[in-house]
Scaffold this active site. Structure first.
Site, PDB file in Angstrom:
ATOM      1  CE  LYS A 157      -3.883  -2.166   1.796  1.00 27.77           C
ATOM      2  NZ  LYS A 157      -4.029  -2.726   3.489  1.00 27.77           N
ATOM      3  CD  GLN A 195      -3.739  -4.252   6.635  1.00 24.28           C
ATOM      4  OE1 GLN A 195      -3.431  -3.056   5.700  1.00 24.28           O
ATOM      5  NE2 GLN A 195      -4.495  -5.189   6.346  1.00 24.28           N
ATOM      6  CG  ASP A 208      -9.804  -0.008   4.743  1.00 26.42           C
ATOM      7  OD1 ASP A 208      -9.654  -0.460   3.505  1.00 26.42           O
ATOM      8  OD2 ASP A 208      -9.307  -0.672   6.048  1.00 26.42           O
TER       9      ASP A 208
END
Ligand code: NAD
Length: 296
Positions: A54, A98, A121
């Protein structure tokens, strides 16, 4: 029929190029560089690989990447304090924590402490609610990538019968909402669904998000249907490690009209959509019009 292969790798490269163009425009016309902060707690090897990837792709499209790697023993208070700092940092337009988090941390509490406008997200309860009510939201990356590929292949999805296999908060449920938003007739199938083969056989669009290697055989697929395989399963075959999806690719490709491979289908689209969400969040934060085609 031999299915057309939907090339997620090539599509993701196209999305990244669009994001990079938008980033250049933001820098040149507005003096703004979009920034993505990724927070990793602990040393889970798969999470470390994702976070590295990422960060690398974020920099490649011209955005700022801020990585925060925290000790596995980090307290909830310390993690929440970091998120609060990032929420208030004008250089940070997207925040991603994460998952999974170590067991002593409350995942829901942590995710819901992110500013919904920076929740790239799309897991914050506000964004879930906005998506569910058809309002502008941050859309979870994997389902957004699936939607982009479906729109690109079909143009309009209106009136199509779509079956989503899997009801997770991360993939299945938001995928179903997005398909509904595009006027599909949507069925969500799951582990308790009766006669799954029959349900899948009715579908013009099948999205498989289960996590069981090759569980959907070709003879469940309606002739000409579009198959989006979200599953990523590591198996051993002929003494080799292999990645396979939730769909038996070889037999499904004989009946489907179009199909995503694993690897090289949905997977590459997920990070591309994370970058797209960050640039969208940056435009919204600065009252600028959003780039076309990078969100739902
Ligand atoms: P999950 O475990 O949270 O959810 C799985 C779902 O499958 C559940 O809702 C369950 O009801 C359903 N299910 C289980 N057994 C079933 C059965 N026999 N028949 C029908 N449904 C059944 O998983 P998830 O997080 O949604 O991920 C699903 C898969 O997608 C995994 O392989 C994961 O690795 C993959 N994934 C890929 C990406 C990507 O970027 N490509 C992103 C997220 C997840």
């Amino acid at each position: 029929m031999v299915a057309q292969v939907i090339d997620g790798k090539a599509f993701a490269a196209k999305v990244r190029a669009q994001v990079a163009d938008q980033v250049t425009k933001l820098k040149e016309e507005n003096g703004i560089t979009p920034g993505l902060a990724v927070v990793l707690v602990g040393e889970d090897p798969a999470s470390q690989v994702y976070v590295r990837s990422k960060g690398k792709q974020t920099v490649e499209v011209g955005m700022n990447s801020y990585e925060h790697k925290l000790d596995p023993e980090t307290s909830e208070d310390d993690l929440l304090a970091l998120i609060d700092k990032l929420n208030n940092d004008p250089a940070v337009h997207g925040i991603l924590v994460q998952l999974p988090l170590p067991k002593h941390l409350n995942e829901d509490l942590v995710i819901n402490s992110i500013d919904p406008a920076k929740d790239v997200d799309g897991f914050h309860i506000s964004n879930v609610g906005l998506l569910g009510t058809g309002q502008k939201s941050m859309v979870p990356c994997t389902p957004l990538g699936c939607l982009m590929m479906l729109r690109d292949h079909h143009g309009s999805l209106s009136g199509m019968d779509a079956v989503v296999i899997g009801r997770s908060n991360i993939v299945g449920k938001p995928m179903a909402q997005l398909l509904l938003g595009d006027s599909c007739t949507v069925t969500i199938a799951h582990s308790r669904t009766k006669d799954l083969p029959d349900v899948v056989r009715r579908a013009d669009i099948v999205v498989a998000a289960v996590g069981r290697p090759e569980m959907v055989p070709g003879d469940w697929i309606k002739e000409g249907a579009t198959v989006i395989d979200v599953g990523i399963n590591r198996i051993e075959r002929d003494g080799k490690n292999k990645l396979v999806g939730d769909v038996d690719y070889a037999s499904a490709a004989e009946r489907a009209g179009a199909i995503t491979p694993v690897p090289g289908g949905v997977g590459p689209m997920t990070i591309a959509c994370l970058l797209a969400n960050t640039v969208t969040a940056c435009c919204r934060a600065n009252g600028l019009s959003e780039p076309e085609g990078l969100t739902a």
